[in-house]
Design a protein around this motif. Sequence first.
Motif, mmCIF file in Angstrom:
data_model
loop_
_atom_site.group_PDB
_atom_site.id
_atom_site.type_symbol
_atom_site.label_atom_id
_atom_site.label_comp_id
_atom_site.label_asym_id
_atom_site.label_seq_id
_atom_site.Cartn_x
_atom_site.Cartn_y
_atom_site.Cartn_z
ATOM 1 N N LEU A 55 0.821 -1.206 0.000
ATOM 2 C CA LEU A 55 0.000 0.000 0.000
ATOM 3 C C LEU A 55 0.860 1.263 0.000
ATOM 4 O O LEU A 55 0.450 2.306 -0.526
ATOM 5 N N SER A 56 2.051 1.185 0.586
ATOM 6 C CA SER A 56 2.903 2.371 0.710
ATOM 7 C C SER A 56 3.793 2.617 -0.499
ATOM 8 O O SER A 56 4.477 3.647 -0.565
ATOM 9 N N LEU A 57 3.788 1.721 -1.473
ATOM 10 C CA LEU A 57 4.696 1.856 -2.622
ATOM 11 C C LEU A 57 4.536 3.179 -3.383
ATOM 12 O O LEU A 57 5.542 3.766 -3.797
ATOM 13 N N GLY B 248 7.423 8.666 -4.458
ATOM 14 C CA GLY B 248 7.338 10.116 -4.331
ATOM 15 C C GLY B 248 8.260 10.669 -3.265
ATOM 16 O O GLY B 248 8.918 11.693 -3.471
ATOM 17 N N TYR B 249 8.342 9.974 -2.127
ATOM 18 C CA TYR B 249 9.102 10.489 -0.988
ATOM 19 C C TYR B 249 10.616 10.421 -1.190
ATOM 20 O O TYR B 249 11.335 11.315 -0.735
ATOM 21 N N VAL B 250 11.115 9.369 -1.825
ATOM 22 C CA VAL B 250 12.567 9.262 -1.980
ATOM 23 C C VAL B 250 13.119 10.401 -2.851
ATOM 24 O O VAL B 250 14.039 11.109 -2.424
ATOM 25 N N PRO B 251 12.575 10.636 -4.068
ATOM 26 C CA PRO B 251 13.111 11.765 -4.851
ATOM 27 C C PRO B 251 12.848 13.121 -4.208
ATOM 28 O O PRO B 251 13.690 14.024 -4.282
ATOM 29 N N LEU B 252 11.679 13.282 -3.562
ATOM 30 C CA LEU B 252 11.398 14.560 -2.916
ATOM 31 C C LEU B 252 12.307 14.765 -1.709
ATOM 32 O O LEU B 252 12.821 15.866 -1.478
ATOM 33 N N LEU C 62 2.237 0.426 10.407
ATOM 34 C CA LEU C 62 3.303 0.016 9.489
ATOM 35 C C LEU C 62 3.349 0.917 8.260
ATOM 36 O O LEU C 62 4.439 1.262 7.783
ATOM 37 N N ILE C 63 2.191 1.302 7.739
ATOM 38 C CA ILE C 63 2.167 2.228 6.603
ATOM 39 C C ILE C 63 2.852 3.537 6.987
ATOM 40 O O ILE C 63 3.672 4.081 6.234
ATOM 41 N N LEU D 274 2.954 13.526 -6.986
ATOM 42 C CA LEU D 274 2.396 12.675 -5.935
ATOM 43 C C LEU D 274 1.099 13.256 -5.409
ATOM 44 O O LEU D 274 0.107 12.531 -5.197
ATOM 45 N N PHE D 275 1.044 14.571 -5.208
ATOM 46 C CA PHE D 275 -0.178 15.207 -4.723
ATOM 47 C C PHE D 275 -1.324 15.040 -5.713
ATOM 48 O O PHE D 275 -2.474 14.851 -5.321
#
Length: 241
Positions: free
Chosen positions: A12-14, A19-23, A133-134, A170-171
């Motif tokens: 679910l978090s993929l 989005g989070y790693v590049p940002l 966990l998410i 991502l938004f």
Amino acid sequence: MHPPGSVNAFKLSLPVLFGYVPLGMAFGVVFSTQLDYAWWFAPLMGVLVYAGAGQLLAVSLLLTHTGLLEVFIAMLVLNARHLFYGLSLLDAFQGAGWRKPYLIFGLTDETYSLLTSRARTSNKAQEQKTDFLITLFNQSYWVLGCALGAWLGHTLIFDATGIEFALVALFIVLCIEQYKALQSHFVIWAGVAAALLAVLVFPQSQQLLVAIFLVCVALLWQYPSRKHLYQVTQGGSADEQ
């Protein structure tokens, strides 16, 4: 047969991972190249503060030697939208025990979208474990991105122009998912109207904070009559009755 909680939470978090790693890397690069701090302060900020837009705003404010009180006020206004996240998840987090403080701390825009748009079962304890966990996976992605970006910005010279667009993309995806879950146009049009008013009337340095303030006022005004739309319920993300 449902997959184990950790596997399901990871799957679910993929979208947030991508989005989070590049940002986070974009923030890390900006932090390490613009501020006179050791590179590892960037991931540390991701652990202790954990607010993507807030962290980027803090960097820009620190660059202009803004006072700590002004930084605090700006961060408070920028993150005031979390008030509504908390209201809609009161029941989902009730009885979460030791997980509850972290669930509250880690409730970002993207995490909120995942928690409120996913299908839920009647096993509340298991659902709260999955929520936890998410949230943990999402923060891990952010901290990893901050660390990689700060280290690269500290050791290498490269053109990172445009990497911050990952947050915009991502938004957009999460906004579509929220609309599909809530089936409500109000929040979207409130955001559009607030953004247009801020851009047309206020100077660039104030537009973001003004737009967020206007959206918060609009949501507070309409919440009593529409709160049923935001309640996380068994078997779905919101009560659509």
